[in-house]
Structures are given as C-alpha cells and as structure tokens.
Design a protein around this motif. Structure first.
Motif, mmCIF file in Angstrom:
data_model
loop_
_atom_site.group_PDB
_atom_site.id
_atom_site.type_symbol
_atom_site.label_atom_id
_atom_site.label_comp_id
_atom_site.label_asym_id
_atom_site.label_seq_id
_atom_site.Cartn_x
_atom_site.Cartn_y
_atom_site.Cartn_z
ATOM 1 N N GLY A 187 -21.713 -1.628 48.540
ATOM 2 C CA GLY A 187 -21.302 -0.328 49.072
ATOM 3 C C GLY A 187 -22.307 0.723 48.636
ATOM 4 N N PHE A 188 -22.153 1.945 49.174
ATOM 5 C CA PHE A 188 -23.122 2.994 48.818
ATOM 6 C C PHE A 188 -22.528 3.956 47.798
ATOM 7 C CE2 PHE A 188 -21.430 6.660 51.136
ATOM 8 C CZ PHE A 188 -20.596 6.058 52.069
ATOM 9 N N THR A 189 -23.366 4.414 46.895
ATOM 10 C CA THR A 189 -22.935 5.387 45.888
ATOM 11 C C THR A 189 -23.271 6.805 46.334
ATOM 12 O OG1 THR A 189 -25.025 5.065 44.727
ATOM 13 C CG2 THR A 189 -23.147 3.775 43.962
ATOM 14 N N SER A 190 -24.315 6.941 47.150
ATOM 15 C CA SER A 190 -24.646 8.243 47.720
ATOM 16 C C SER A 190 -25.565 8.052 48.914
ATOM 17 C CB SER A 190 -25.328 9.138 46.679
ATOM 18 O OG SER A 190 -26.600 8.620 46.378
ATOM 19 N N MET A 191 -25.627 9.072 49.730
ATOM 20 C CA MET A 191 -26.461 9.019 50.927
ATOM 21 C C MET A 191 -27.051 10.409 51.085
ATOM 22 S SD MET A 191 -25.045 7.585 54.484
ATOM 23 C CE MET A 191 -23.689 6.608 53.867
ATOM 24 N N LYS A 192 -28.372 10.486 51.145
ATOM 25 C CA LYS A 192 -29.005 11.809 51.203
ATOM 26 C C LYS A 192 -30.115 11.807 52.226
ATOM 27 C CE LYS A 192 -30.525 13.460 47.217
ATOM 28 N NZ LYS A 192 -30.771 13.565 45.752
ATOM 29 N N GLU A 193 -30.304 12.946 52.868
ATOM 30 C CA GLU A 193 -31.484 13.142 53.686
ATOM 31 C C GLU A 193 -32.645 13.508 52.766
ATOM 32 O OE1 GLU A 193 -31.786 12.579 56.785
ATOM 33 O OE2 GLU A 193 -29.860 12.893 57.752
ATOM 34 N N PRO A 194 -33.856 13.113 53.086
ATOM 35 C CA PRO A 194 -34.192 12.190 54.153
ATOM 36 C C PRO A 194 -34.273 10.741 53.641
ATOM 37 C CG PRO A 194 -36.188 13.251 53.314
ATOM 38 C CD PRO A 194 -35.035 13.698 52.445
ATOM 39 N N ASP A 195 -33.570 9.858 54.322
ATOM 40 C CA ASP A 195 -33.744 8.411 54.132
ATOM 41 C C ASP A 195 -33.498 7.925 52.708
ATOM 42 O OD1 ASP A 195 -34.756 8.541 56.772
ATOM 43 O OD2 ASP A 195 -36.780 8.894 56.025
ATOM 44 N N THR A 196 -32.521 8.499 52.033
ATOM 45 C CA THR A 196 -32.301 8.115 50.639
ATOM 46 C C THR A 196 -30.902 7.542 50.457
ATOM 47 O OG1 THR A 196 -33.777 9.881 49.929
ATOM 48 C CG2 THR A 196 -32.332 8.950 48.250
ATOM 49 N N LEU A 197 -30.862 6.343 49.898
ATOM 50 C CA LEU A 197 -29.585 5.651 49.754
ATOM 51 C C LEU A 197 -29.403 5.187 48.317
ATOM 52 C CD1 LEU A 197 -27.186 4.453 51.445
ATOM 53 C CD2 LEU A 197 -28.547 2.361 51.629
ATOM 54 N N GLY A 198 -28.242 5.530 47.735
ATOM 55 C CA GLY A 198 -27.848 4.963 46.452
ATOM 56 C C GLY A 198 -26.875 3.838 46.748
ATOM 57 N N LEU A 199 -27.027 2.697 46.103
ATOM 58 C CA LEU A 199 -26.198 1.555 46.482
ATOM 59 C C LEU A 199 -25.986 0.593 45.322
ATOM 60 C CD1 LEU A 199 -28.431 -0.737 48.770
ATOM 61 C CD2 LEU A 199 -29.269 0.804 47.046
ATOM 62 N N GLN A 200 -24.914 -0.195 45.441
ATOM 63 C CA GLN A 200 -24.653 -1.251 44.469
ATOM 64 C C GLN A 200 -24.739 -2.584 45.185
ATOM 65 O OE1 GLN A 200 -20.643 -2.664 42.765
ATOM 66 N NE2 GLN A 200 -21.263 -1.063 41.325
ATOM 67 N N PHE A 201 -25.284 -3.598 44.494
ATOM 68 C CA PHE A 201 -25.379 -4.915 45.127
ATOM 69 C C PHE A 201 -25.465 -6.028 44.099
ATOM 70 C CE2 PHE A 201 -29.952 -5.470 44.389
ATOM 71 C CZ PHE A 201 -30.407 -4.156 44.286
ATOM 72 N N HIS A 202 -25.378 -7.224 44.607
ATOM 73 C CA HIS A 202 -25.460 -8.436 43.816
ATOM 74 C C HIS A 202 -26.660 -9.211 44.336
ATOM 75 C CE1 HIS A 202 -23.573 -11.777 41.523
ATOM 76 N NE2 HIS A 202 -24.202 -12.534 42.395
ATOM 77 N N TRP A 203 -27.501 -9.713 43.416
ATOM 78 C CA TRP A 203 -28.709 -10.434 43.847
ATOM 79 C C TRP A 203 -28.756 -11.787 43.156
ATOM 80 C CZ3 TRP A 203 -34.303 -9.472 41.816
ATOM 81 C CH2 TRP A 203 -35.233 -10.151 42.626
ATOM 82 N N ASP A 204 -28.433 -12.794 43.886
ATOM 83 C CA ASP A 204 -28.651 -14.158 43.426
ATOM 84 C C ASP A 204 -28.163 -14.388 41.987
ATOM 85 O OD1 ASP A 204 -29.473 -16.721 43.906
ATOM 86 O OD2 ASP A 204 -31.574 -16.371 43.396
ATOM 87 N N GLY A 205 -26.906 -14.005 41.733
ATOM 88 C CA GLY A 205 -26.335 -14.277 40.415
ATOM 89 C C GLY A 205 -26.231 -13.078 39.491
ATOM 90 N N TYR A 206 -26.839 -11.962 39.862
ATOM 91 C CA TYR A 206 -26.856 -10.797 38.964
ATOM 92 C C TYR A 206 -26.512 -9.521 39.733
ATOM 93 C CZ TYR A 206 -29.307 -14.170 36.106
ATOM 94 O OH TYR A 206 -29.637 -15.290 35.415
#
Ligand SMILES: *[C@@H]1O[C@H](CO)[C@@H](O)[C@H](O)[C@H]1NC(C)=O
Length: 362
Positions: free
Chosen positions: A283-302
């Motif tokens: 999901g996203f933690t923040s969204m800002k112009e221009p083209d800036t995204l804060g997000l949380q994710f899982h990558w291959d075990g971490y």
C-alpha cells in the motif's frame, strides 16, 4: 639544508596543515559527517565532539551563514540559514552574502531537467493501482491485494538508458556482508549505461550547474564521468566486512541488511520484481506531486516498512538530480520546487566519497 629538502619540508607542512583530521582549519560549520574524527559545526558543543581548536577558529562563525546554507532548522542556533529564515525573520546577518537564492537556483535547474526529461514515461506508458493508504508504516500489513503496476508498456525498454539500466540489475548480490565479485561483462554493462547517460541533456545540464558551483571538474567526458562512476558504481563495504555494496545497487536495486530491505528506491526495479512475483506491494504511505510515492512492500522474504520512489522519471534524470544533490548538499536535505511543487531529496555519503543513499522524500 638543500633547496630540495627545504621545498620538501615546506610541502610536507602544507599537506599536514591541509589534512589534519583533528583540526577545524577550513572546516568551520561543514555538514556533519559521521566518519570525521571530530566536528566543527554548531552541534558539536551539544554532543561534546568538537575538535580541540573549534572554539578558537569557529565560534565567531555561529552568527554566520558560512557553510550553513539550507541547513536543517535547529532552534539552539543563535541565528539561522535554513530556507525559511527569510520568512521567519531569523536569518544570520550575512545570509544574503553566502546563501544567494540557492533554492531558486536549484528550482531553475530542477525544472529544466524535469521538463526536458525526454525519456520520462508518460501516463500512457504506465498506469498504477495505488489501492490502500497505510497511515502508520510501522505496522506491516498487506492491505492492497493487487499489483501496484496496472499497465506497463515494455517498449520503454527499447529506450537505451532503460535497457542498459535493466542489464545492470542482475549484477549484484543483495545481501550486505556477502562479497560481490565483478566480472568483465558487468563492467562493460556499466560502461555502456554510463556512455548513454553521458549523452543526455539532463546530465549535461547537471554538470554545467555543478561546475558553476565549483563542485565538480569542468572536464565532462573524462573527469566528471570518472567521478560519476566512482560515486555510483565503485564497490565499497557497507557492513565493515567485505566489499558488498555500491550507491547504484543500494538506490536503484536494493539490499538486504539486518533482515530487512534497505534502499530500493527505483521504480523500474519495482516493476520488474513485481512482474516476476518477487515484490508484493502493501500500500502507499504518501503520494506527492510530482511523481513521488511513499510505499510499503515485501521483497522476496523481507519487508520494507517505508520507501520512497520517483515514478516515471528516466534513469538519466534520477542519476542527474541525485548527483546534483549529493554534490551540493551531502548528508542533508536538498530542497527546491519542481513542476510547481516543493521537493526534498535526501542523500547520504558513505566511506568518505561514495553515495550511500539518495532518494526523494515522500
Ligand atoms: C507501447 O509504446 C509503443 C511506443 O511508444 C507504442 O507504439 C505502442 O502502441 C504502445 N503499446 C501499448 C499497448 O500502448
């Protein structure tokens, strides 16, 4: 004493005077760098880690903006040099002499780079499915069942800089503490990628700006290119163990450190790993112009509790703007307006000369 000996001793004295790591000579108010043995900025009195000659050489300067332009606000200072001091009326008296419109100058450059980033992806090339907002990134939970990338036109990888950047993505071992081996093929891939980046308008403009500020060598194709290669691609140790990292790997790919994802600020890597089923967008933690995204994710075990990325910007744009901020404001926030919105980029220096990290603040 012969003339030669005298000259030798003179130059030796000069070298020692220039490089004494325990002195504040030429170092008053320089930004904090954890690898320095002692410090010479206004904070050192608070942390009791000033160099011995700090009082003698630098205290008179706490009322000055020398080397303090665009610093982070700290109410303990007697006067200020941050970007807002004009508005607040608490700038040091010499603010205008030493901090002449750094914000405006960076804004002009950033807009030039942004509007001339001809290889940036458009709203037709890529679409996103942002799904659920994450209010507290310390809570790790997948609240977005679908992929972040709804559509991605793979013709983007026909653009040379995209293609050559992708070629580099598999050159690294993501675990810090595990030594990297570097093959000739990998060195060639970096060379081809840099060749391409060097031809871009955005990198040429970034260089022009940095030359004007006296921060890089004016020689573009040899000295500056070598500088870029060093700060972004030369391998260094991040774990006080083996050579296991580089600025490029950390920023544009990502690493695993202390059982968590570290770095990983590149949208192209995110797309490719999500497509491969290895990245799970939370999901996203923040969204800002221009083209800036804060997000949380899982990558291959971490997990990565929070990361921030520029979306849709070309590889050469990101390399150019991060390089400018790293050279002008290392270990600090680099602030400007871009496309009409305020932007902050944070960079960190590693082992004295390399890019440890660089990212847009989401
Ligand atoms: C992908 O981009 C190419 C090049 O711009 C274009 O010709 C093609 O129609 C696009 N494909 C889709 C599905 O949008």
């Amino acid at each position: 004493m012969t003339k030669v000996t005298a000259l030798f001793l003179l130059s030796l004295t000069y070298v020692i005077a220039q490089e004494d790591p325990l002195s504040c000579v030429d170092r008053c108010n320089i930004p904090y760098n954890p690898s320095d043995l002692c410090h010479c900025n206004t904070q050192c009195t608070i942390y009791s880690n000033c160099c011995a000659d700090y009082d003698e050489l630098c205290t008179g300067l706490t009322s000055s903006c020398i080397n303090r332009c665009s610093e982070n606000f700290d109410r303990r200072n007697e006067c200020h040099c941050d970007d807002l001091c004009k508005d607040k009326g608490n700038c040091c008296p010499d603010f205008d002499d030493f901090c002449p419109n750094v914000y405006e100058q960076l804004t002009e450059l950033a807009n030039d780079l942004y509007y001339n980033d001809i290889n940036a992806a458009t709203q037709y090339d890529v679409t996103y499915d942002y799904q659920t907002h994450i209010p507290d990134h310390n809570v790790i939970e997948d609240v977005s069942p679908d992929n972040l990338f709804k559509f991605f036109n793979e013709s983007l990888f026909d653009i040379p800089s995209y293609k050559y950047m992708r070629d580099i993505f598999d050159n690294y071992i993501r675990y810090t503490g595990t030594p990297e081996d570097v093959t000739q093929e990998e060195l060639d891939e970096v060379k081809i990628f840099l060749d391409e980046v060097m031809e871009s308008y955005v990198m040429k403009k970034a260089h022009e700006y940095l030359v004007e500020k006296g921060l890089v060598d004016p020689d573009y194709y040899v000295a500056f290119r070598q500088d870029l290669e060093t700060i972004w691609f030369e391998m260094y140790t991040r774990s006080s163990g083996p050579i296991d990292s580089s600025g490029f790997e950390h920023v544009f790919i990502g690493e695993i450190k202390n059982n968590a994802v570290s770095g990983f600020h590149g949208w192209l890597m995110f797309y490719l790993e999500e497509k491969a089923g290895l990245v799970n967008y939370h999901g996203f933690t923040s969204m800002k112009e221009p083209d800036t995204l804060g997000l949380q994710f899982h990558w291959d075990g971490y997990n990565k509790k929070i990361s921030s990325i520029f979306t849709n910007r070309s590889p050469e744009f990101e390399l150019a703007i991060f390089t400018v901020c790293f050279k002008q404001f290392p270990n600090q926030l680099c602030k400007f307006d871009m496309a009409g919105f305020p932007v902050s980029i944070q960079t960190w220096k590693q082992n004295d000369k390399y890019i440890g990290s660089a990212y847009v603040v989401a």
